[in-house]
Scaffold this active site. Structure first.
Site, short mmCIF file in Angstrom:
data_model
loop_
_atom_site.label_atom_id
_atom_site.label_comp_id
_atom_site.label_asym_id
_atom_site.label_seq_id
_atom_site.Cartn_x
_atom_site.Cartn_y
_atom_site.Cartn_z
N ASP A 171 -7.40 4.50 19.59
CA ASP A 171 -8.67 4.66 20.26
C ASP A 171 -8.73 6.08 20.63
OD1 ASP A 171 -11.09 4.49 22.09
OD2 ASP A 171 -10.54 2.33 22.06
N TYR A 228 -28.24 3.21 14.28
CA TYR A 228 -27.04 2.10 14.53
C TYR A 228 -26.91 1.00 13.45
CZ TYR A 228 -24.18 -1.32 16.87
OH TYR A 228 -23.40 -2.27 17.08
N LYS A 274 -24.34 -0.11 10.36
CA LYS A 274 -23.76 -1.34 10.14
C LYS A 274 -24.15 -2.01 9.04
CE LYS A 274 -21.59 -1.42 14.07
NZ LYS A 274 -20.32 -1.21 14.17
P1 NAI Z 1 -16.75 -0.82 23.55
O1 NAI Z 1 -17.53 0.40 23.72
O2 NAI Z 1 -16.38 -1.74 24.35
O3 NAI Z 1 -15.46 -0.40 22.38
C1 NAI Z 1 -15.49 0.54 21.53
C2 NAI Z 1 -14.46 1.30 21.22
O4 NAI Z 1 -14.45 2.31 20.20
C3 NAI Z 1 -14.14 2.11 22.66
O5 NAI Z 1 -12.89 1.77 23.14
C4 NAI Z 1 -14.20 3.39 22.09
O6 NAI Z 1 -13.28 4.63 22.77
C5 NAI Z 1 -13.98 3.17 20.53
N1 NAI Z 1 -14.42 4.43 20.19
C6 NAI Z 1 -15.64 5.09 20.12
N2 NAI Z 1 -15.72 6.09 19.27
C7 NAI Z 1 -14.45 6.45 18.73
C8 NAI Z 1 -13.93 7.57 18.06
N3 NAI Z 1 -14.63 8.46 17.51
N4 NAI Z 1 -12.61 7.47 17.67
C9 NAI Z 1 -11.89 6.24 17.92
N5 NAI Z 1 -12.29 5.44 18.60
C10 NAI Z 1 -13.65 5.17 19.28
O7 NAI Z 1 -17.78 -1.47 22.48
P2 NAI Z 1 -17.76 -3.08 21.78
O8 NAI Z 1 -18.80 -3.85 22.00
O9 NAI Z 1 -16.34 -3.64 21.83
O10 NAI Z 1 -17.96 -2.68 20.37
C11 NAI Z 1 -16.91 -2.83 19.13
C12 NAI Z 1 -17.57 -2.87 18.04
O11 NAI Z 1 -18.45 -3.89 17.84
C13 NAI Z 1 -18.30 -1.55 17.52
O12 NAI Z 1 -18.05 -1.32 16.28
C14 NAI Z 1 -19.71 -2.16 17.73
O13 NAI Z 1 -20.74 -1.37 17.01
C15 NAI Z 1 -19.54 -3.60 17.23
N6 NAI Z 1 -20.64 -4.50 17.97
C16 NAI Z 1 -20.66 -4.70 19.22
C17 NAI Z 1 -21.95 -5.57 19.69
C18 NAI Z 1 -21.95 -5.68 21.29
O14 NAI Z 1 -22.92 -6.32 21.40
N7 NAI Z 1 -21.22 -5.28 22.01
C19 NAI Z 1 -22.43 -6.34 18.54
C20 NAI Z 1 -22.11 -6.32 17.16
C21 NAI Z 1 -21.30 -5.08 16.87
#
Ligand code: NAI
Length: 258
Positions: free
Chosen positions: A33, A152, A156
Site C-alpha cells: 500500500d 472510474y 473498472k
Molecule cells: P479504500 O480506500 O478503503 O482502500 C483502497 C486502498 O488502496 C487504500 O489503502 C489506498 O491507500 C490504496 N491505494 C490507493 N492508491 C494507491 C496507490 N497509488 N498505490 C498503492 N496503494 C494505493 O477503498 P476500498 O473501498 O477498500 O477499495 C478497494 C478496491 O475496491 C478499489 O479498487 C475500489 O475501486 C474497489 N471497489 C470499491 C467499492 C466500494 O464501494 N468501496 C465498490 C467496487 C469496487
C-alpha cells in the site's frame, strides 16, 4: 495448507479485510500500500510498480501462491487511470513470474459494478492497448468536458476486459494460473463513507447501484469471494467477473448478459 498471498491496498477497506481473513486462516500475507504495509509503493508510478515487484520477490522468496490486486481510487482525476488500470495490470503482470513458481497459483483484481455504467470508450480502448499516456489524456479531456465521473467506471471496465482477454492466454491459463475479477456493489469503506454519510450523495449512489439483496456490504462480506477465487480449490473458474453486488448488475443489465 498455508499459502503466501500478496494483497495490494492492504491498509484499508476490502484489501485489509481479505488480508485479515487470510492471516486468520494461517496464511502468510504480504501487504502492499502507499503506507502502513509490508511493501510501501505508489502503484500510480513506474518506480512504485517496479519496487513492488522487487520487494515481493525478496519477501516471498521467489514464489507467490496468489495475488489480490485491490488498490484503487475513485477520484474524478487521471490518477484513477494510473492506479486502477495500469497499477493493477502492472501488479499482475509483474508478479506473474512469482505465481508461475507455485503449485496452485491464483490471481484476482477488484473491478466494480461501475464497470457496467456508461464509460469513455476512448479511455477504455487506450487502456486496453497499454497506452498509459493516451488513457490519461482521455481522462484529462473528460475532466475538461465536465465528465470526470466516467473515469472510474471506465477504469473498472478496462481492467475487467483485460482480465477476460488475458486469463485464457499461454502466460495465464496454460501456465495453470487462474485470473478473475470481482465486481462489488457499494461497500462501506473509507472510499465510500463520505458519500454515504451525505444524504444527497447517498441517493445518487443508490440510484446508480441498486442493491435489492441486503443493501450495502461490509468489506468482510466481500472478502470470502476473494478468498475462494484465490484458493487452491478454484481449479476451473477463470476469466470471470464475479459480481458481489446485492443484485445491482442483474437490475442494471437484466437478462441480456449472463
Ligand atoms: P479504500 O480506500 O478503503 O482502500 C483502497 C486502498 O488502496 C487504500 O489503502 C489506498 O491507500 C490504496 N491505494 C490507493 N492508491 C494507491 C496507490 N497509488 N498505490 C498503492 N496503494 C494505493 O477503498 P476500498 O473501498 O477498500 O477499495 C478497494 C478496491 O475496491 C478499489 O479498487 C475500489 O475501486 C474497489 N471497489 C470499491 C467499492 C466500494 O464501494 N468501496 C465498490 C467496487 C469496487
Amino acid at each position: 495448507m498455508p499459502r503466501t498471498y500478496l494483497v495490494t491496498g492492504s491498509a484499508s477497506g476490502i484489501g485489509r479485510a481479505v488480508a485479515e481473513r487470510l492471516q486468520g486462516q494461517g496464511h502468510t500475507v504480504i501487504g502492499a500500500d502507499l503506507g502502513g504495509a509490508d511493501i510501501e509503493a505508489d502503484l500510480a508510478t513506474a518506480d512504485g510498480r517496479a519496487a513492488l515487484v522487487t520487494r515481493a520477490g525478496e519477501l516471498s522468496g521467489g514464489r507467490l501462491d496468489a495475488v489480490v490486486a485491490c488498490a484503487g481510487v475513485a477520484a474524478f482525476d487521471p490518477l484513477t487511470v494510473r492506479v486502477n488500470h495500469f497499477g493493477a495490470v502492472a501488479t499482475l503482470e509483474g508478479l506473474r513470474p512469482l505465481l508461475a513458481a507455485a503449485d496452485a497459483p491464483r490471481a484476482v483484481v477488484v473491478s466494480s459494478v461501475a464497470s457496467v455504467h456508461p464509460v469513455d470508450d476512448e479511455l477504455v480502448e487506450a487502456a486496453l492497448s497499454g497506452d498509459e499516456g493516451a488513457a490519461v489524456a482521455a481522462a484529462e479531456a473528460a475532466v475538461e468536458r465536465g465528465e470526470g465521473r466516467v473515469i472510474y467506471g471506465s477504469t473498472k471496465r478496462s481492467v475487467a476486459r483485460w482480465v477476460r482477454r488475458t486469463a485464457v492466454t499461454e502466460e495465464w491459463a496454460a501456465a495453470g494460473i487462474t485470473l478473475n475479477a470481482i465486481g462489488p456493489g457499494t461497500v462501506v469503506t473509507p472510499m465510500t463513507r463520505p458519500m454515504l454519510d451525505d444524504p444527497e450523495a447517498r441517493a445518487v449512489v443508490d440510484t446508480a447501484v441498486p442493491m435489492p439483496l441486503n443493501g450495502h456490504a461490509a468489506p468482510e462480506q466481500v472478502a470470502p469471494l476473494l478468498d475462494w477465487l484465490t484458493g487452491a480449490e478454484n481449479t476451473h473458474v477463470t476469466g470471470q467477473v464475479v459480481f458481489v453486488d446485492g443484485g445491482a448488475d442483474a437490475v442494471l443489465r437484466g437478462d441480456g448478459t449472463w
